[in-house]
Design an enzyme around this catalytic site. Structure first.
Site, short mmCIF file in Angstrom:
data_model
loop_
_atom_site.label_atom_id
_atom_site.label_comp_id
_atom_site.label_asym_id
_atom_site.label_seq_id
_atom_site.Cartn_x
_atom_site.Cartn_y
_atom_site.Cartn_z
N LYS A 93 0.84 -1.22 0.00
CA LYS A 93 0.00 0.00 0.00
C LYS A 93 0.86 1.26 0.00
CE LYS A 93 -4.09 -2.20 2.00
NZ LYS A 93 -3.60 -3.52 2.45
O1 S5P Z 1 -9.59 -3.03 1.56
C1 S5P Z 1 -8.80 -3.90 1.83
C2 S5P Z 1 -7.60 -4.06 1.09
C3 S5P Z 1 -6.76 -5.12 1.41
S1 S5P Z 1 -5.41 -5.38 0.38
N1 S5P Z 1 -9.05 -4.79 2.82
C4 S5P Z 1 -8.21 -5.83 3.14
O2 S5P Z 1 -8.54 -6.60 4.06
N2 S5P Z 1 -7.01 -5.98 2.46
C5 S5P Z 1 -6.06 -7.05 2.83
O3 S5P Z 1 -6.67 -8.31 2.62
C6 S5P Z 1 -5.58 -7.03 4.28
O4 S5P Z 1 -4.37 -6.30 4.37
C7 S5P Z 1 -5.40 -8.51 4.61
O5 S5P Z 1 -4.08 -8.93 4.31
C8 S5P Z 1 -6.36 -9.22 3.69
C9 S5P Z 1 -7.66 -9.70 4.30
O6 S5P Z 1 -7.45 -10.69 5.26
P1 S5P Z 1 -8.67 -11.46 5.99
O7 S5P Z 1 -8.00 -12.24 7.06
O8 S5P Z 1 -9.60 -10.41 6.52
O9 S5P Z 1 -9.31 -12.32 4.92
#
Ligand code: S5P
Length: 264
Positions: A93
Site C-alpha cells: 500500500k
Molecule cells: O480493503 C482492503 C484491502 C486489502 S489489500 N481490505 C483488506 O482486508 N485488504 C487485505 O486483505 C488485508 O491487508 C489482509 O491482508 C487481507 C484480508 O485478510 P482477511 O483475514 O480479513 O481475509
C-alpha cells in the site's frame, strides 16, 4: 480449459503480460484465490505454502509483519512460492510521491526484486505508478500495480467520487494491473466493474465463506457473489490461514471461485 476461452473478454482486452500470466495460472490451478499469508513467522509462512500452494493462484504478503524476517529466509520462501506456480504480491500500500515510492521498492526488503504485484493508493497522484514501475525497471524486472479503488474496512474514506477518479486515472495506464475492490459489497463491486470496463483486473479482499463482520472493522461478503459482480480474484486471509485445516479450506475456496468464473 484454455485461458482465452475461460476468461473471454478479460483475456481479449487485457494484454498486459502479468495479467495474462495470472489468468493462465488461475486456469492451471482452477482457482481464483489469492492467499493473504498474514502469518508472523517464517516457519508459519513456509508451512502455509506447503499446505495450500496447490489450491491458490497468487500469494499476498505483508513483508513487514514477519518477526523473524531475514533476507535469506525470505529468498527461500519466494523460491518456494515460485516453485508452487504462484504470483507474488506484496501488499505494501505505497502512498508517497513517485520518487520516494521508487526508492521504497529497494531498501532492506528490496520489494522490487521479488514482487510481481504491489498495491498503491493514488492519493498522491498518478506519478506513484511511474515511480513503482521505475523501481522494477531498476532491477530489470516487470511488475504490475493494483490501485486501491475501494476498501473492505468499515468507515473508510474511499468514497464513490474518489473511486471514480482512481479508475479514470488508472484504467489507461499500462503500469496498472488493476484495482482493489470491496469484496464485501457486491452492489458496489458491480458499479466498480462498470466504470473499470472489461480490460483491467479487479481483485477483492473482504470475502469469506462465513459472511459478516470480521475483526476490527473488517467486513466479509460471499466469494461467489464477488466474482459474479466482476471480481477476478478473491483475496482470502483468515478464512484459510486460521482454519483448522487450511488445505481443505483453500480447496473449497478454489472450487467456489472457479465455478463462479465459469458461470460468469
Ligand atoms: O480493503 C482492503 C484491502 C486489502 S489489500 N481490505 C483488506 O482486508 N485488504 C487485505 O486483505 C488485508 O491487508 C489482509 O491482508 C487481507 C484480508 O485478510 P482477511 O483475514 O480479513 O481475509
Amino acid at each position: 480449459m484454455e485461458a482465452p476461452q475461460v476468461w473471454g473478454k478479460r483475456w481479449q482486452e487485457n494484454t498486459l503480460p502479468m495479467a495474462r500470466r495470472y489468468m493462465e495460472v488461475a486456469c492451471r490451478k482452477q482457482s481464483l484465490v489469492c492467499l493473504a499469508a498474514d502469518r508472523s513467522t517464517m516457519a508459519g509462512l513456509n508451512q502455509l505454502i506447503d499446505e495450500v500452494g496447490q489450491h491458490i493462484a497468487a500469494l499476498k504478503t505483508h513483508v513487514d509483519l514477519v518477526d523473524d524476517w531475514t533476507a535469506d529466509s525470505w529468498a527461500a520462501f519466494c523460491a518456494k512460492a515460485e516453485a508452487a506456480d504462484l504470483i507474488i504480491f506484496e501488499d505494501r500500500k505505497f502512498a508517497d510521491i513517485g520518487k520516494i515510492s521508487r526508492n521504497q521498492m529497494a531498501g532492506v526488503y528490496d520489494i522490487r526484486s521479488w514482487s510481481d504485484l504491489v498495491t498503491a493508493h493514488l492519493i498522491s497522484g498518478p506519478d506513484i505508478v511511474d515511480g513503482l514501475q521505475a523501481g522494477w525497471a531498476d532491477v530489470n524486472r516487470q511488475g504490475g500495480v493494483l490501485l486501491l479503488a475501494q476498501m473492505s474496512s468499515r468507515g473508510n474514506l474511499l468514497n464513490p467520487q474518489y473511486t471514480a477518479q482512481v479508475v479514470e486515472k488508472g484504467k489507461t495506464h499500462d503500469g496498472v494491473f488493476g484495482f482493489i475492490g470491496n469484496g464485501s459489497r457486491p452492489d458496489e463491486l458491480r458499479e466498480l466493474r462498470k466504470t473499470v470496463g472489461e480490460a483491467k483486473m479487479i481483485w477483492t479482499p473482504g470475502v469469506n465463506l462465513a459472511v459478516g463482520d470480521g475483526e476490527m472493522g473488517q467486513r466479509y461478503g460471499d466469494p461467489a457473489q464477488a466474482i459474479n459482480a466482476g471480481s477476478d480474484c478473491i483475496i482470502v486471509g483468515s478464512g484459510i490461514h486460521m482454519a483448522d485445516n487450511p488445505s481443505q479450506q483453500a480447496a473449497k475456496y478454489a472450487e467456489v471461485s472457479w465455478h463462479a468464473l465459469l458461470n460468469r
